[in-house]
Design a protein around this motif. Sequence first.
Motif, PDB file in Angstrom:
ATOM      1  N   SER A  22       0.793  -1.232   0.000  1.00  0.00           N
ATOM      2  CA  SER A  22       0.000   0.000   0.000  1.00  0.00           C
ATOM      3  C   SER A  22       0.824   1.280   0.000  1.00  0.00           C
ATOM      4  O   SER A  22       0.378   2.287   0.507  1.00  0.00           O
ATOM      5  CB  SER A  22      -0.900   0.002   1.225  1.00  0.00           C
ATOM      6  OG  SER A  22      -0.085   0.063   2.383  1.00  0.00           O
ATOM      7  N   GLY A  26      -0.200   5.283   0.862  1.00  0.00           N
ATOM      8  CA  GLY A  26       0.518   6.294   1.628  1.00  0.00           C
ATOM      9  C   GLY A  26       0.743   7.564   0.828  1.00  0.00           C
ATOM     10  O   GLY A  26       0.858   8.643   1.373  1.00  0.00           O
ATOM     11  N   ASN A  29      -3.164  10.247   0.650  1.00  0.00           N
ATOM     12  CA  ASN A  29      -4.013  10.548   1.801  1.00  0.00           C
ATOM     13  C   ASN A  29      -5.343  11.113   1.289  1.00  0.00           C
ATOM     14  O   ASN A  29      -5.380  12.117   0.609  1.00  0.00           O
ATOM     15  CB  ASN A  29      -3.297  11.577   2.688  1.00  0.00           C
ATOM     16  CG  ASN A  29      -4.042  11.843   3.969  1.00  0.00           C
ATOM     17  OD1 ASN A  29      -5.256  11.935   3.985  1.00  0.00           O
ATOM     18  ND2 ASN A  29      -3.299  11.960   5.053  1.00  0.00           N
ATOM     19  N   PRO A 128      -1.310  10.903  10.071  1.00  0.00           N
ATOM     20  CA  PRO A 128      -1.023   9.707  10.867  1.00  0.00           C
ATOM     21  C   PRO A 128       0.080  10.011  11.888  1.00  0.00           C
ATOM     22  O   PRO A 128       0.910  10.901  11.679  1.00  0.00           O
ATOM     23  CB  PRO A 128      -0.528   8.690   9.842  1.00  0.00           C
ATOM     24  CG  PRO A 128      -0.720   9.277   8.495  1.00  0.00           C
ATOM     25  CD  PRO A 128      -1.004  10.727   8.643  1.00  0.00           C
ATOM     26  N   PHE A 130       2.745   8.577  12.610  1.00  0.00           N
ATOM     27  CA  PHE A 130       4.146   8.347  12.239  1.00  0.00           C
ATOM     28  C   PHE A 130       4.727   9.488  11.407  1.00  0.00           C
ATOM     29  O   PHE A 130       5.861   9.418  10.960  1.00  0.00           O
ATOM     30  CB  PHE A 130       4.310   7.006  11.509  1.00  0.00           C
ATOM     31  CG  PHE A 130       3.475   6.871  10.263  1.00  0.00           C
ATOM     32  CD1 PHE A 130       2.280   6.164  10.301  1.00  0.00           C
ATOM     33  CD2 PHE A 130       3.879   7.433   9.060  1.00  0.00           C
ATOM     34  CE1 PHE A 130       1.497   6.034   9.158  1.00  0.00           C
ATOM     35  CE2 PHE A 130       3.118   7.306   7.905  1.00  0.00           C
ATOM     36  CZ  PHE A 130       1.912   6.602   7.962  1.00  0.00           C
ATOM     37  N   MET A 184       2.513  12.370   1.320  1.00  0.00           N
ATOM     38  CA  MET A 184       3.963  12.549   1.292  1.00  0.00           C
ATOM     39  C   MET A 184       4.398  13.341   0.062  1.00  0.00           C
ATOM     40  O   MET A 184       5.277  14.193   0.140  1.00  0.00           O
ATOM     41  CB  MET A 184       4.605  11.163   1.313  1.00  0.00           C
ATOM     42  CG  MET A 184       6.071  11.185   1.505  1.00  0.00           C
ATOM     43  SD  MET A 184       6.558   9.613   2.231  1.00  0.00           S
ATOM     44  CE  MET A 184       7.530   8.969   0.926  1.00  0.00           C
ATOM     45  N   THR A 200      14.479  16.676   2.884  1.00  0.00           N
ATOM     46  CA  THR A 200      13.777  15.624   2.149  1.00  0.00           C
ATOM     47  C   THR A 200      14.186  14.235   2.645  1.00  0.00           C
ATOM     48  O   THR A 200      13.758  13.224   2.103  1.00  0.00           O
ATOM     49  CB  THR A 200      14.073  15.714   0.636  1.00  0.00           C
ATOM     50  OG1 THR A 200      15.470  15.759   0.459  1.00  0.00           O
ATOM     51  CG2 THR A 200      13.423  16.945   0.019  1.00  0.00           C
ATOM     52  N   ASP A 201      15.037  14.185   3.675  1.00  0.00           N
ATOM     53  CA  ASP A 201      15.429  12.866   4.195  1.00  0.00           C
ATOM     54  C   ASP A 201      14.307  12.313   5.086  1.00  0.00           C
ATOM     55  O   ASP A 201      13.591  13.058   5.756  1.00  0.00           O
ATOM     56  CB  ASP A 201      16.760  12.943   4.947  1.00  0.00           C
ATOM     57  CG  ASP A 201      16.782  14.043   5.973  1.00  0.00           C
ATOM     58  OD1 ASP A 201      16.282  15.146   5.652  1.00  0.00           O
ATOM     59  OD2 ASP A 201      17.243  13.815   7.095  1.00  0.00           O
ATOM     60  N   CYS A 202      14.211  10.989   5.060  1.00  0.00           N
ATOM     61  CA  CYS A 202      13.097  10.311   5.729  1.00  0.00           C
ATOM     62  C   CYS A 202      12.976  10.704   7.201  1.00  0.00           C
ATOM     63  O   CYS A 202      11.872  10.925   7.702  1.00  0.00           O
ATOM     64  CB  CYS A 202      13.277   8.797   5.640  1.00  0.00           C
ATOM     65  SG  CYS A 202      13.856   8.223   4.040  1.00  0.00           S
ATOM     66  N   CYS A 205      10.757  13.731   8.635  1.00  0.00           N
ATOM     67  CA  CYS A 205       9.298  13.614   8.825  1.00  0.00           C
ATOM     68  C   CYS A 205       8.878  12.334   9.543  1.00  0.00           C
ATOM     69  O   CYS A 205       7.762  12.234  10.030  1.00  0.00           O
ATOM     70  CB  CYS A 205       8.582  13.681   7.482  1.00  0.00           C
ATOM     71  SG  CYS A 205       8.926  15.192   6.568  1.00  0.00           S
ATOM     72  N   HIS A 206       9.755  11.348   9.571  1.00  0.00           N
ATOM     73  CA  HIS A 206       9.448  10.100  10.285  1.00  0.00           C
ATOM     74  C   HIS A 206      10.517   9.909  11.345  1.00  0.00           C
ATOM     75  O   HIS A 206      11.599   9.420  11.027  1.00  0.00           O
ATOM     76  CB  HIS A 206       9.443   8.904   9.324  1.00  0.00           C
ATOM     77  CG  HIS A 206       8.516   9.106   8.153  1.00  0.00           C
ATOM     78  ND1 HIS A 206       7.154   9.135   8.287  1.00  0.00           N
ATOM     79  CD2 HIS A 206       8.768   9.297   6.844  1.00  0.00           C
ATOM     80  CE1 HIS A 206       6.604   9.323   7.098  1.00  0.00           C
ATOM     81  NE2 HIS A 206       7.556   9.434   6.198  1.00  0.00           N
TER      82      HIS A 206
HETATM   83  C1  HEC Z   1       8.481  16.104   3.979  1.00  0.00           C
HETATM   84  C2  HEC Z   1       7.974  15.028   4.785  1.00  0.00           C
HETATM   85  C3  HEC Z   1       8.256  13.588   4.410  1.00  0.00           C
HETATM   86  C4  HEC Z   1       9.461  13.037   4.054  1.00  0.00           C
HETATM   87  C5  HEC Z   1      10.791  13.747   3.858  1.00  0.00           C
HETATM   88  C6  HEC Z   1       9.245  11.611   3.918  1.00  0.00           C
HETATM   89  N1  HEC Z   1       7.930  11.326   4.190  1.00  0.00           N
HETATM   90 FE1  HEC Z   1       7.076   9.450   4.213  1.00  0.00          FE
HETATM   91  N2  HEC Z   1       5.262  10.264   4.607  1.00  0.00           N
HETATM   92  C7  HEC Z   1       5.015  11.600   4.797  1.00  0.00           C
HETATM   93  C8  HEC Z   1       3.598  11.787   5.011  1.00  0.00           C
HETATM   94  C9  HEC Z   1       2.892  13.099   5.243  1.00  0.00           C
HETATM   95  C10 HEC Z   1       3.013  10.491   4.970  1.00  0.00           C
HETATM   96  C11 HEC Z   1       1.549  10.126   5.239  1.00  0.00           C
HETATM   97  C12 HEC Z   1       0.766  10.054   3.982  1.00  0.00           C
HETATM   98  C13 HEC Z   1      -0.681   9.743   4.247  1.00  0.00           C
HETATM   99  O1  HEC Z   1      -1.197  10.013   5.318  1.00  0.00           O
HETATM  100  O2  HEC Z   1      -1.292   9.236   3.314  1.00  0.00           O
HETATM  101  C14 HEC Z   1       4.094   9.562   4.728  1.00  0.00           C
HETATM  102  C15 HEC Z   1       3.934   8.161   4.630  1.00  0.00           C
HETATM  103  C16 HEC Z   1       4.963   7.257   4.498  1.00  0.00           C
HETATM  104  C17 HEC Z   1       4.807   5.832   4.517  1.00  0.00           C
HETATM  105  C18 HEC Z   1       3.532   5.067   4.769  1.00  0.00           C
HETATM  106  C19 HEC Z   1       2.882   4.549   3.569  1.00  0.00           C
HETATM  107  C20 HEC Z   1       1.561   3.934   3.894  1.00  0.00           C
HETATM  108  O3  HEC Z   1       1.232   2.972   3.239  1.00  0.00           O
HETATM  109  O4  HEC Z   1       0.846   4.451   4.744  1.00  0.00           O
HETATM  110  C21 HEC Z   1       6.035   5.280   4.333  1.00  0.00           C
HETATM  111  C22 HEC Z   1       6.411   3.805   4.274  1.00  0.00           C
HETATM  112  C23 HEC Z   1       6.970   6.384   4.176  1.00  0.00           C
HETATM  113  N3  HEC Z   1       6.278   7.587   4.300  1.00  0.00           N
HETATM  114  C24 HEC Z   1       8.336   6.241   3.971  1.00  0.00           C
HETATM  115  C25 HEC Z   1       9.216   7.291   3.735  1.00  0.00           C
HETATM  116  C26 HEC Z   1      10.610   7.115   3.360  1.00  0.00           C
HETATM  117  C27 HEC Z   1      11.305   5.763   3.191  1.00  0.00           C
HETATM  118  C28 HEC Z   1      11.134   8.358   3.228  1.00  0.00           C
HETATM  119  C29 HEC Z   1      12.559   8.758   2.779  1.00  0.00           C
HETATM  120  C30 HEC Z   1      12.907   8.312   1.441  1.00  0.00           C
HETATM  121  C31 HEC Z   1      10.080   9.323   3.518  1.00  0.00           C
HETATM  122  N4  HEC Z   1       8.927   8.631   3.830  1.00  0.00           N
HETATM  123  C32 HEC Z   1      10.232  10.714   3.541  1.00  0.00           C
HETATM  124  C33 HEC Z   1       5.961  12.625   4.779  1.00  0.00           C
HETATM  125  C34 HEC Z   1       7.283  12.487   4.483  1.00  0.00           C
END
Ligand code: HEC
Length: 207
Positions: A22, A26, A29, A128, A130, A184, A200-202, A205-206
Amino acid sequence: MNGRRMPVRILSLLLAAGLAGSLAYGLSNARKGYEPRQPILFRHTRMAGVPVWQKDAKGEMVNVGGFGIPCVYCHTMAYKGRHSTVPSTAVCMNCHTSVGLNKEWVLKMKEYWDRGEPIPWVKVHDLPDFVYYDHSAHLNAKDEKGEPKIPVKDAEGRRINPCEACHGKVEQEEIVRVQVNFNMQWCLDCHRKPEMKAPTDCVACHR
Ligand code: HEC
Ligand code: HEC
Ligand code: HEC
Ligand code: HEC
Ligand code: HEC
């Protein structure tokens, strides 16, 4: 992205996403357009909108538009904290012990107040758990010239409300509605703009 710096949290997130197949979910949203009914019909148009003066039946000038109360009068933490916060009834009662007492919804609000109960406002936006998001970090971010990164002026140099970048023109909404999908991709589209220089690194935000 660096294996050692990537916390277990993200790995398990990736795993969960993979298991559910999924990641696409993600990235999409589905809250755009969400506009829940509230326990009190609180209209941003009336409290935060621009005034519109008109003559009433008796020929007196009355404001049928808004009272232009600044967003931060009620959302006090927007520039100070992670959450902008929704005001307590005490903030409403600064005015409503004396104004609007002939209005149905003001009286309903007063009933909550008199019972000592908070108004059970329904959350409109809800990321969410996370995902880490902080209002103050966005609203206070400045470029090299000291100008706010989240625009406060349009192309013609007119003042705009920085909240608009993500929430649209709330002061023109009877009922607050989610304007864009806070997924995202949407976060990253703005973070990648050269003038934003946002992470922009993971782990940003996580965490
Ligand atoms: C600028 C902020 C931001 C960055 C940087 C970011 N994310 Fe996210 N990510 C989010 C948001 C916001 C959501 C929630 C989306 C939603 O609610 O549908 C999310 C959701 C996800 C999910 C969940 C997917 C799901 O099925 O619900 C995953 C896995 C994920 N991110 C991995 C990553 C990874 C790996 C990286 C680095 C390459 C990354 N994210 C970088 C903001 C970010
Ligand atoms: C008089 C107080 C007041 C003022 C002024 C005000 N708001 Fe609100 N706002 C509220 C209340 C109460 C709620 C919760 C009920 C609702 O969602 O309508 C709310 C809800 C919101 C929400 C949705 C919150 C959620 O649950 O996700 C946003 C976004 C918002 N306001 C933005 C703004 C912006 C932008 C401005 C300025 C243009 C503004 N507000 C001015 C009181 C106010
Ligand atoms: C860069 C995008 C962005 C900007 C600019 C922004 N917001 Fe938000 N706002 C969000 C996101 C994302 C959420 C959802 C947060 C969550 O669910 O944790 C949110 C949630 C809210 C909420 C619900 C309660 C909370 O704090 O979580 C209110 C109220 C709100 N915003 C008001 C404002 C006001 C007022 C301004 C301008 C002063 C503003 N926002 C500017 C992105 C933004
Ligand atoms: C700075 C003063 C002020 C604050 C703070 C304020 N209001 Fe108001 N409100 C007014 C005025 C003035 C009116 C117009 C009264 C009239 O038309 O007789 C009004 C009208 C209303 C109405 C009447 C219905 C409508 O939409 O026309 C409602 C409901 C309402 N307010 C709810 C709230 C709530 C909920 C809060 C707190 C989140 C709040 N107000 C905070 C000044 C305020
Ligand atoms: C309109 C543009 C814009 C949007 C949309 C946006 N951001 Fe940001 N973000 C910024 C800017 C600008 C900064 C500050 C960069 C700096 O100056 O360091 C920032 C910084 C951040 C930071 C690092 C600062 C901190 O709080 O630790 C995080 C985390 C973050 N954003 C998360 C998000 C998430 C999650 C979303 C989507 C829900 C999002 N952003 C949407 C522009 C945006």
